[in-house]
Design a protein around this motif. Structure first.
Motif, PDB file in Angstrom:
ATOM      1  N   ALA A  70      30.515  -1.045 -59.754  1.00  0.00           N
ATOM      2  CA  ALA A  70      31.231  -1.645 -59.520  1.00  0.00           C
ATOM      3  C   ALA A  70      32.089  -2.349 -60.367  1.00  0.00           C
ATOM      4  O   ALA A  70      33.076  -2.641 -60.710  1.00  0.00           O
ATOM      5  CB  ALA A  70      31.474  -3.051 -58.487  1.00  0.00           C
ATOM      6  N   GLY A  95      36.898   0.515 -58.782  1.00  0.00           N
ATOM      7  CA  GLY A  95      37.901   0.096 -57.837  1.00  0.00           C
ATOM      8  C   GLY A  95      37.711  -1.251 -57.457  1.00  0.00           C
ATOM      9  O   GLY A  95      36.116  -1.758 -57.921  1.00  0.00           O
ATOM     10  N   ASN A 118      37.816  -4.523 -55.113  1.00  0.00           N
ATOM     11  CA  ASN A 118      37.226  -4.934 -53.108  1.00  0.00           C
ATOM     12  C   ASN A 118      37.057  -6.106 -53.098  1.00  0.00           C
ATOM     13  O   ASN A 118      37.937  -7.205 -53.960  1.00  0.00           O
ATOM     14  CB  ASN A 118      35.726  -3.850 -53.347  1.00  0.00           C
ATOM     15  N   THR A 129      43.200  -3.902 -52.175  1.00  0.00           N
ATOM     16  CA  THR A 129      42.020  -3.884 -50.602  1.00  0.00           C
ATOM     17  C   THR A 129      42.371  -3.856 -49.774  1.00  0.00           C
ATOM     18  O   THR A 129      41.774  -2.942 -49.027  1.00  0.00           O
ATOM     19  CB  THR A 129      41.555  -5.160 -51.707  1.00  0.00           C
ATOM     20  N   ASP A 152      41.234   1.051 -52.681  1.00  0.00           N
ATOM     21  CA  ASP A 152      40.659   0.947 -53.815  1.00  0.00           C
ATOM     22  C   ASP A 152      39.552   2.576 -53.076  1.00  0.00           C
ATOM     23  O   ASP A 152      38.785   2.995 -54.207  1.00  0.00           O
ATOM     24  CB  ASP A 152      39.600  -0.050 -53.998  1.00  0.00           C
ATOM     25  N   VAL A 153      39.355   2.440 -51.860  1.00  0.00           N
ATOM     26  CA  VAL A 153      38.989   3.616 -51.568  1.00  0.00           C
ATOM     27  C   VAL A 153      39.826   4.969 -51.895  1.00  0.00           C
ATOM     28  O   VAL A 153      39.437   5.968 -51.762  1.00  0.00           O
ATOM     29  CB  VAL A 153      39.020   3.285 -50.042  1.00  0.00           C
ATOM     30  N   ALA A 208      38.430   5.578 -55.334  1.00  0.00           N
ATOM     31  CA  ALA A 208      36.863   6.350 -55.382  1.00  0.00           C
ATOM     32  C   ALA A 208      36.823   7.676 -54.649  1.00  0.00           C
ATOM     33  O   ALA A 208      36.761   8.318 -55.353  1.00  0.00           O
ATOM     34  CB  ALA A 208      35.985   5.404 -55.447  1.00  0.00           C
ATOM     35  N   THR A 230      31.987   1.964 -52.451  1.00  0.00           N
ATOM     36  CA  THR A 230      32.730   1.845 -52.118  1.00  0.00           C
ATOM     37  C   THR A 230      33.257   1.227 -50.718  1.00  0.00           C
ATOM     38  O   THR A 230      34.200   0.515 -49.700  1.00  0.00           O
ATOM     39  CB  THR A 230      34.197   2.300 -52.923  1.00  0.00           C
TER      40      THR A 230
END
Length: 859
Positions: free
Chosen positions: A72, A78, A80, A195, A200-201, A204, A262
């Motif tokens: 992370a 990303g 979180n 978030t 962020d997902v 990723a 993630t």
């Protein structure tokens, strides 16, 4: 990285802490150095790839988890929920806003919102940040509330209800107008939106897409397109399960590993956004199971994996219909086990990362100390398992109520006078006030943590703790022997009510199963205090009879030569042989070093004796607790490491040890014997003697050498209920493995039960939840048990003050209750309890008085 992985969890914690401090720009290589972009990118790519490899292949499961979490802090990690928690802290530190006890600008709103963000973050935080930015532009605090209502339909009452634990009053404001923070909070708003929008997902996923099977990639895309749907948490776990075979191999795709980490944290964000208070208990249980599965998919925590198995078994109806009393008792134990497994892992994470960060920062010229304070705790709060703790806390009151159990556990009822006046309530850690005397001003000690081996200082009339307490642990026995109230409560709200009484004169009353603490009439204090200070107990010990033998056999165990343990062991062997009810019951083989053996050994080792005499003088002349502890430790070290085995003792000790265990290592046996003798100078033993006026020379310690049986279970029994005094009840606790788990007050519950002597009816008080058991090492060993002449004395709680030590270290193993007969096979469990109770009744009948019995089940 190879060296770190080889060291296991502790080594991986260094990598994790190093990279986290780096991401916070707190390491000196950020200062005054320039790097070529391509060189840094190449370095980061290699590092991320190698760490991803360790996350998939490291032998130690804790190391694998920490390596994966370290990603992370590297490119392609990303944002979180951790970015949210650290982001608000970084803003506060950057702009000099007061944070906890650190000085700075007072801003009630930031302080309150910060508390919420550290406990949980929800989509509402996006709207709160937007409203706060609006206020920063206008400077009118009323504009904040208007913006919230117009854009999110959030009211002042809604924000006041956003509480983060018992110390928080929610978000009420006001805020201090600091328009220079607009840019900082614009960036923070981006973090919140990223978030909570799952951005962020998305990032990723874009990197990992090429490494995923087509069907899994489609499921991730579908989930992201429906990210606000109720079924998303379950789908995240399903996707992560399908991804395991893609990256858990010797050549993992680093982008897929990053996507998995993630998704794991995105799961937490989605679960925290759910209103737990609006959920039914059954739905909360389902969400807890799902959260544990999410935390255990990668097999980074064997303990949490066992906890999940126990929880799933408890969710069934093998022990009764759902929400029946018997079902709820089992579920209560499973939740306790889950909590202990989680605490074990998180305590390690906190300690290991804080220690590593402190050492790393000590080598840096850049690190700001404020980033080190609570570094380990912040790592725990950011961990995905934190949501498991929240769900357990939400469930336990309901489960315990269904089990017919009070949140309170009363281990000792204390003196009846406590109902009138108990003392001044004080928040103290019991282990930190050892040796102090509160006789002139009686106190009630509120101690959140309790180890189980602490002594209770003079003048402490009641001990209330948040830690679980075994009713038959040493501290519980001491509390009952000294007439001190001892109670525990795990419920957060009730504990908050307890500590709220800090500084007050209080009285304590037991109503049903609950402890009631109320303000007392201060006029009662003077009377109670005066009577307490006037009644200082002095205890005398009978002198022992010197023995010419260094080692004696059970037929020579008499009261004036050995202590109560040895004497009772020999007597029980005779009693069991004469009892028809004791078939299959035996006592372990033993020998004893009688009273005076230690003094004889010292007499032959004049050099060690001279050093010990000097150490004892240092103890007596110490003027501070710190000096006393150092002097006591030195005395123990002298005995444990320097005392020479007398020539006359070597041969009989060897014969005895080899009789008990043919493979006994005599050097280790002697170390165990010396360790027992050295425990005469532990702090709690020394303080207890001083409190009762017992001279050191009067206290003698015999050593009972016993075979340490390979126990399947261990138990402690009272043939009369020690809490209620009911003479018709056999009161017992039973654990898996050796009895140290019981008497040492290891966290969690044992199998607790009572048996009616008149009817044989068995009542299960508690289902086992202790996380670990102690077991004899392969090949067995010998235990050297302390057997002093200061035990079983009236007005002196001497039991357990002196150590018992095994020649070879015992093994600790995590207990799997998902298939244990103690939990799931009532017929076998009750048959075992009946056999134990019958033997106890026979021993009591033979002796003619209530008995306290320790035993084990073998084979």
């Amino acid at each position: 990285l190879d060296d770190a992985a080889a060291l296991g969890g502790a080594g991986a914690a260094v990598v994790y802490s190093w990279l986290r401090l780096s991401s916070l720009k707190q390491l000196h290589w950020y200062a005054g150095n320039n790097y070529q972009g391509k060189d840094m990118a190449s370095m980061q790519e290699r590092l991320a790839g190698r760490i991803a490899h360790k996350a998939a292949t490291a032998e130690d499961p804790t190391a694998r988890g920490l390596m994966r979490a370290s990603l992370a802090f590297l490119p392609r990690g990303g944002g979180n929920g951790d970015d949210i928690r650290m982001g608000i802290l970084n803003i506060m530190r950057q702009h000099g806003i007061k944070e906890g006890h650190r000085p700075g600008i007072e801003d009630p709103f930031i302080a309150q919102w910060h508390q919420k963000l550290h406990s949980n973050t929800t989509p509402d935080d996006v709207k709160i940040c937007e409203a706060y930015l609006h206020f920063l532009h206008t400077g009118n605090w009323d504009d904040f509330w208007e913006h919230l209502w117009n854009n999110a339909r959030l009211t002042r009452e809604d924000l006041a209800g956003m509480k983060a634990g018992w110390r928080s009053d929610g978000i009420t404001g006001p805020a201090y107008h600091m328009p220079h923070m607009i840019d900082s909070f614009k960036h923070y708003l981006w973090i919140l939106k990223t978030t909570h929008g799952g951005g962020d997902v998305d990032s990723a996923m874009n990197f990992a897409r090429h490494g995923l099977p087509g069907d899994v990639a489609w499921e991730v895309d579908d989930m992201l397109q429906n990210r606000d749907a109720w079924w998303v948490p379950g789908k995240i776990v399903e996707i992560r399960e399908k991804m395991l075979h893609v990256w858990q191999n010797d050549a993992p795709n680093r982008d897929v590993v990053m996507l998995d980490a993630t998704l794991e944290k995105f799961f937490r964000t989605k679960v925290e956004s759910v209103d737990h208070a609006a959920m039914s208990a059954d739905d909360l249980l389902g969400l807890l199971e799902l959260s544990l599965k999410n935390a255990t998919l990668t097999q980074d925590s064997p303990k949490l994996s066992m906890a999940l198995s126990y929880l799933r078994a408890a969710m069934g109806e093998a022990n009764g219909a759902r929400w029946s009393e018997s079902w709820a008792k089992t579920m209560d134990a499973a939740l306790e086990y889950c909590a202990l497994a989680m605490e074990h892992d998180m305590d390690f994470l906190c300690y290991a990362t804080q220690s590593a960060a402190n050492i790393i920062a000590a080598k840096s010229t850049k690190t700001d100390p404020k980033y080190l304070i609570n570094f380990g705790e912040e790592n725990v709060r950011s961990h995905v398992v934190f949501v498991v703790s929240q769900l357990i806390s939400s469930l336990r009151p309901t489960v315990r109520a269904a089990a017919g159990r009070s949140p309170w556990l009363i281990a000792s009822v204390g003196d009846a006078a406590l109902e009138t006046y108990a003392g001044v309530a004080k928040i103290e850690t019991l282990s930190e006030i050892q040796g102090e005397d509160f006789s002139s001003a009686p106190m009630v000690c509120f101690t959140e943590k309790l180890g189980g081996l602490e002594d209770i200082p003079a003048g402490v009339k009641a001990v209330v703790t948040k830690s679980p307490v075994d009713l038959l642990s040493h501290i519980a026995i001491r509390a009952r022997n000294t007439n001190v109230l001892l109670a525990s409560v795990a419920d957060d709200a009730l504990w908050a009510n307890v500590v709220a009484m800090n500084g007050e004169h209080v009285r304590c009353a037991i109503v049903d199963e609950a402890l009631v603490i109320e303000k007392a009439n201060v006029s009662s204090a003077a009377t109670t205090s005066a009577s307490a200070s006037a009644s200082t107990t002095k205890v005398s010990i009978k002198p022992y009879t010197p023995s010419e033998s260094w080692v004696i056999t059970p037929d020579a165990y008499v009261e004036s030569i050995v202590g109560g343990k040895s004497k009772s062991l020999a007597e029980m062997a005779k009693e069991l042989a004469a009892s028809d009810a004791a078939a299959g019951v035996d006592v372990p083989g033993s020998f004893a070093l009688p009273f005076g053996s230690f003094e004889r050994a010292l007499a032959e080792d004049t050099e060690t004796r001279a050093q010990l005499d000097a150490a004892v003088r240092a103890i007596e002349s110490s003027t501070t607790a710190s000096e006393r502890r150092d002097a006591l430790a030195h005395a123990r070290e002298i005995i444990a490491t320097q005392l020479v085995c007398p020539s006359g003792l070597e041969a009989p000790l060897t014969r005895a040890a080899k009789t008990l265990n043919a493979d006994a290592d005599m050097e280790r046996v002697w170390d165990a014997v010396c360790g027992v003798w050295a425990s005469k100078w532990t702090e709690r033993a020394w303080l207890s003697r001083k409190a009762c006026g017992i001279p050191d020379a009067d206290l003698n310690v015999a050593v009972l050498l016993m075979e340490l049986v390979d126990a399947e279970y261990a138990f402690v029994l009272h043939t009369a209920n020690p809490v209620t005094g009911d003479a018709d009840q056999v009161f017992g606790e039973l654990c898996v493995g050796l009895g140290e788990t019981l008497v040492g007050n290891d966290p969690g519950c044992a199998l607790g039960f009572t048996v009616s002597k008149s009817t044989g009816e068995i009542t299960i008080r508690s289902v086992p939840s202790k996380l670990q058991g102690h077991f004899a090492p392969a090949g067995g060993t010998i235990i050297a048990r302390s057997d002093s002449n200061g035990e079983d004395l009236e007005d002196f709680a001497g039991a357990g003050l002196y150590d018992s030590i095994t020649a070879e270290a015992t093994e600790e193993r995590v207990i799997d209750y998902a298939s244990s007969v103690l939990v799931w096979d009532a017929a076998k469990r009750d048959g075992l309890i009946t056999r134990i109770a019958e033997a106890a009744k026979a021993i009591e009948s033979y002796r003619g008085a209530p008995q306290d019995i320790e035993g084990a089940v073998v084979g």
